[in-house]
Write an enzyme that holds these catalytic residues in place. Structure first.
Site, PDB file in Angstrom:
ATOM      1  CB  SER A  31      -0.891   0.043   1.245  1.00 25.33           C
ATOM      2  OG  SER A  31      -1.561  -1.159   1.413  1.00 25.33           O
ATOM      3  CE1 TYR A  86      -7.882  -8.319   0.733  1.00 22.15           C
ATOM      4  CE2 TYR A  86      -6.124  -8.680   2.333  1.00 22.15           C
ATOM      5  CZ  TYR A  86      -6.697  -7.920   1.327  1.00 22.15           C
ATOM      6  OH  TYR A  86      -6.087  -6.771   0.904  1.00 22.15           O
ATOM      7  CB  ALA A 114       0.041  -1.151   5.114  1.00 16.50           C
ATOM      8  CG  MET A 212      -4.732  -8.546   6.752  1.00 17.98           C
ATOM      9  SD  MET A 212      -6.281  -7.828   6.179  1.00 17.98           S
ATOM     10  CE  MET A 212      -6.774  -6.888   7.632  1.00 17.98           C
ATOM     11  CG  ASN A 236      -3.133   0.570  11.781  1.00 15.43           C
ATOM     12  OD1 ASN A 236      -2.728   0.239  10.665  1.00 15.43           O
ATOM     13  ND2 ASN A 236      -3.570  -0.297  12.651  1.00 15.43           N
ATOM     14  CG  HIS A 248      -8.323   0.326   3.079  1.00 15.51           C
ATOM     15  ND1 HIS A 248      -7.119  -0.350   3.157  1.00 15.51           N
ATOM     16  CD2 HIS A 248      -8.429   0.741   1.799  1.00 15.51           C
ATOM     17  CE1 HIS A 248      -6.538  -0.331   1.973  1.00 15.51           C
ATOM     18  NE2 HIS A 248      -7.302   0.317   1.114  1.00 15.51           N
TER      19      HIS A 248
HETATM   20  N1  HPA Z   1      -4.057  -5.173  11.014  1.00 14.70           N
HETATM   21  C1  HPA Z   1      -3.940  -5.938   9.911  1.00 14.70           C
HETATM   22  N2  HPA Z   1      -3.508  -5.478   8.749  1.00 14.70           N
HETATM   23  C2  HPA Z   1      -3.147  -4.189   8.684  1.00 14.70           C
HETATM   24  C3  HPA Z   1      -3.237  -3.332   9.790  1.00 14.70           C
HETATM   25  C4  HPA Z   1      -3.727  -3.855  11.027  1.00 14.70           C
HETATM   26  O1  HPA Z   1      -3.843  -3.169  12.052  1.00 14.70           O
HETATM   27  N3  HPA Z   1      -2.821  -2.110   9.384  1.00 14.70           N
HETATM   28  C5  HPA Z   1      -2.472  -2.233   8.075  1.00 14.70           C
HETATM   29  N4  HPA Z   1      -2.664  -3.488   7.642  1.00 14.70           N
END
Ligand code: HPA
Length: 273
Positions: A31, A86, A114, A212, A236, A248
């Site tokens: 990302s 997913y 990310a 993921m 985050n 997202h």
């Molecule tokens: N969890 C899972 N996947 C992610 C996250 C998260 O907090 N942030 C970015 N991808």
């Protein structure tokens, strides 16, 4: 059904024919880093959809392009658009393009993603060098017939993320004055973000960040003896650490904010390979 190994050989033959010399480095950009594809020089572009057996990304707006080009005067292969479990692909479908690319002569892979920060000393916007991973996807791309020509039935994962490449990355970050965290990446299958209880569990078992993606291709690379370097953009803090909901949009916004720093680090590393 055509044997998977035949598909790998066929795809590899096509890649060599269309690209000519295959670069030694593959970049898989997560990302926010898609723009790197635009600044490569001397590009040759192959859309995934023109390659038989290549999965096509289902995420809207995600182009599926395989690009050969020069980054910092070094030729690299770049995958723009990645496949996630997913999205409904099987692990074997995710593995196929990587196997074909590695089989064509790629020797190392730089992956970025990310991720949510689990380690409380991390801050939103940090970059984490991945030292190891925990596969909680509940599946492996190596399940099924093993092709000894690709790698062993029971591959070692002790050095899944190359110490040699990590050293290069650490030196590069120091030189560029980019703060680099390091830690263990836990891969969940998603697509939900985690619950706070899941995050407490992940912290207990030794994870520093959660995402993921990435782990399927890292397993395939290790199986085939391809060196791996991985970075997570901490977009985050993971669920429950701060009193906010995860979205997202916020993940994308933070990825966007750190992209320049992230890019400098990757371009710096590529130069030193
Ligand atoms: N969890 C899972 N996947 C992610 C996250 C998260 O907090 N942030 C970015 N991808």
């Amino acid at each position: 059904m055509q044997d998977d190994f035949k598909k790998i050989e066929n795809l590899s033959r096509i890649l060599k024919k269309r690209f000519g010399r295959i670069p030694e480095t593959l970049l898989v950009l997560g990302s926010g880093l898609g723009f790197v594809a635009d600044i490569l020089e001397n590009k040759t572009i192959i859309p995934y959809k023109s390659l038989k057996d290549f999965p096509v990304s289902t995420v809207a707006g995600h182009e599926g392009l395989l690009i050969k080009g020069d980054l910092n005067k070094k030729d690299v292969l770049l995958m723009k658009g990645r496949f996630h479990y997913y999205e409904g692909y099987s692990m074997q479908q995710i593995a196929l393009p990587f196997r074909a690319i590695f089989y064509s002569g790629v020797k190392r892979m730089i992956v970025t993603n990310a991720a949510g920060g689990i380690n409380k000393s991390f801050r939103k916007g940090d970059i984490m060098l991945i030292t190891d991973h925990i596969n909680l996807i509940g599946d492996s791309p190596l399940i099924g017939k093993n092709y000894e020509k690709l790698g062993p039935r029971f591959p070692d994962m002790t050095y899944a993320y190359s110490e040699r490449l990590r050293e290069i990355a650490i030196k590069c970050a120091r030189r560029l004055k980019i703060k680099l965290q390091s830690g263990v990446y836990a891969a969940m299958h998603g697509p939900t973000y985690e619950t706070p209880a899941e995050i407490r569990y992940l912290r207990t078992i030794g994870a520093d960040a959660v995402g993921m993606s990435t782990v399927p291709e890292v397993i395939v690379a290790n199986h085939m003896g391809v060196e791996v370097l991985g970075f997570s953009a901490i977009t985050n803090m993971a669920a429950g650490i701060e009193k906010v909901k995860l979205s997202h949009q916020d993940v994308s916004d933070v990825a966007e904010r750190i992209k320049e720093r992230f890019y400098s680090l990757i371009a710096g590393v590529v130069k030193e390979l």
